[in-house]
Scaffold this active site. Structure first.
Site, PDB file in Angstrom:
ATOM      1  N   TYR A  51      24.585 -21.280  16.828  1.00 27.04           N
ATOM      2  CA  TYR A  51      24.515 -21.995  15.482  1.00 27.04           C
ATOM      3  C   TYR A  51      23.218 -22.474  14.909  1.00 27.04           C
ATOM      4  CZ  TYR A  51      29.646 -22.991  16.836  1.00 27.04           C
ATOM      5  OH  TYR A  51      30.831 -23.000  17.037  1.00 27.04           O
ATOM      6  N   LEU A 190      41.227 -25.491  10.103  1.00 22.99           N
ATOM      7  CA  LEU A 190      41.679 -25.300   8.852  1.00 22.99           C
ATOM      8  C   LEU A 190      41.791 -23.811   8.257  1.00 22.99           C
ATOM      9  CD1 LEU A 190      39.721 -28.640   7.295  1.00 22.99           C
ATOM     10  CD2 LEU A 190      41.824 -28.536   8.602  1.00 22.99           C
ATOM     11  N   LYS A 230      34.885 -28.282  11.089  1.00 21.92           N
ATOM     12  CA  LYS A 230      33.472 -28.357  10.305  1.00 21.92           C
ATOM     13  C   LYS A 230      33.727 -29.189   9.071  1.00 21.92           C
ATOM     14  CE  LYS A 230      30.463 -25.817   7.392  1.00 21.92           C
ATOM     15  NZ  LYS A 230      30.028 -24.524   6.790  1.00 21.92           N
ATOM     16  N   ASN A 240      39.194 -35.724   7.127  1.00 26.62           N
ATOM     17  CA  ASN A 240      39.613 -35.358   8.365  1.00 26.62           C
ATOM     18  C   ASN A 240      39.715 -36.440   9.288  1.00 26.62           C
ATOM     19  OD1 ASN A 240      39.204 -32.827   7.433  1.00 26.62           O
ATOM     20  ND2 ASN A 240      37.265 -32.383   8.335  1.00 26.62           N
TER      21      ASN A 240
END
Length: 273
Positions: A51, A190, A230, A240
């Protein structure tokens, strides 16, 4: 089963909802998001060598007024770094970037390229024995690779991080992990935004007056899956987080289970499937 804000951590020490940081590479945005999430109540942060934001994640953790020991921190070793010497060297580099002495969970990111079960997991065992990692994880492992890892590693395999969401429920793989006492952690929970356009999820969201994201995350929780969505803006981070208090009834779960779509969002050429 009703769950409240106090019920955010499994008995094994891993919080049931975490913050994913994939593609969050803007230094200030990444660090700020991590700090915001921790101040809001999150206690699980997930990153990876690939990442390219471990330093920013570490900065965010340092900014938050949350003790390091209260944060469940996970990172992953990339597929080019899975030879034993590289596992050690790059993990030590990850710890330095994160600004920590150890991580709570270190994953083999994919069973690909430099991955050799005996050599790679042997190196992870050494890190575990030396106290640089508290738990060994695997990621994107199919049932056969899960079994092999369990039989190869000396330390327990704690979790398998996989793509999992209502459009890719992974029933067989989840059951296989459960048989081996391995937690399932869902990335892309998601479906990269696809859940917002699924009629069944929209209907459940409307029924409860919540977002489709909350429905998807609550559905995963009902399946005993830890989710690491994320999020970058505070609004999404908060939405979330609110999923923890959403209780789906049996009808809701059955409606989502009945979605007649199977779509994988992450499918690189080196994947094991």
């Amino acid at each position: 089963m009703s769950r409240s804000s106090s019920d955010v951590q499994r008995s094994n020490g891993m919080p049931v909802l975490g913050l994913g940081t994939w593609q969050n590479t803007d230094p200030e945005e990444c660090a700020g998001t991590v700090a915001t999430a921790l101040e809001m109540g999150y206690r699980h942060v997930d990153t990876a060598q690939a990442y390219d934001n471990e330093a920013e994640v570490g900065d965010g953790i340092a900014r938050a007024s949350v003790p390091r020991e209260d944060v469940f921190l996970a990172t992953k070793v990339w597929i080019d770094n899975l030879a034993p010497a590289d596992v050690r060297e790059t993990t030590e580099r990850s710890l330095e970037k994160l600004g920590v002495d150890a991580v709570d969970l270190l994953y083999v990111h994919w069973p690909a390229r430099a991955y050799d079960p005996a050599e790679t997991l042997g190196a992870f065992d050494d890190l575990y024995d030396d106290g640089l990692i508290d738990r060994i994880g695997i990621s994107n492992f199919e049932p056969a690779q899960v079994t092999e890892a369990v039989e190869t590693a000396d330390a327990p395999i704690f979790a398998n991080q996989i793509e999992c969401h209502p459009l890719l429920p992974q029933e067989e793989l989840r059951a296989h992990c459960a048989d081996h006492g391995i937690e399932v952690v869902a990335y892309s929970p998601l479906a990269r935004g696809e859940v917002f356009d699924v009629p069944e999820i929209q209907a459940v969201a409307e029924k409860h007056g919540v977002s489709e994201a909350q429905v998807s995350l609550a559905w995963l929780r009902e399946k005993d899956v830890t989710a690491i969505p994320k999020a970058t803006g505070e609004e999404h981070v908060r939405d979330n987080w609110a999923s923890r208090t959403l209780d789906l009834d049996d009808e809701d779960v059955a409606r989502i289970d009945g979605i007649d779509r199977r779509e994988r969002m992450v499918d690189p050429d080196f994947a094991p499937w």
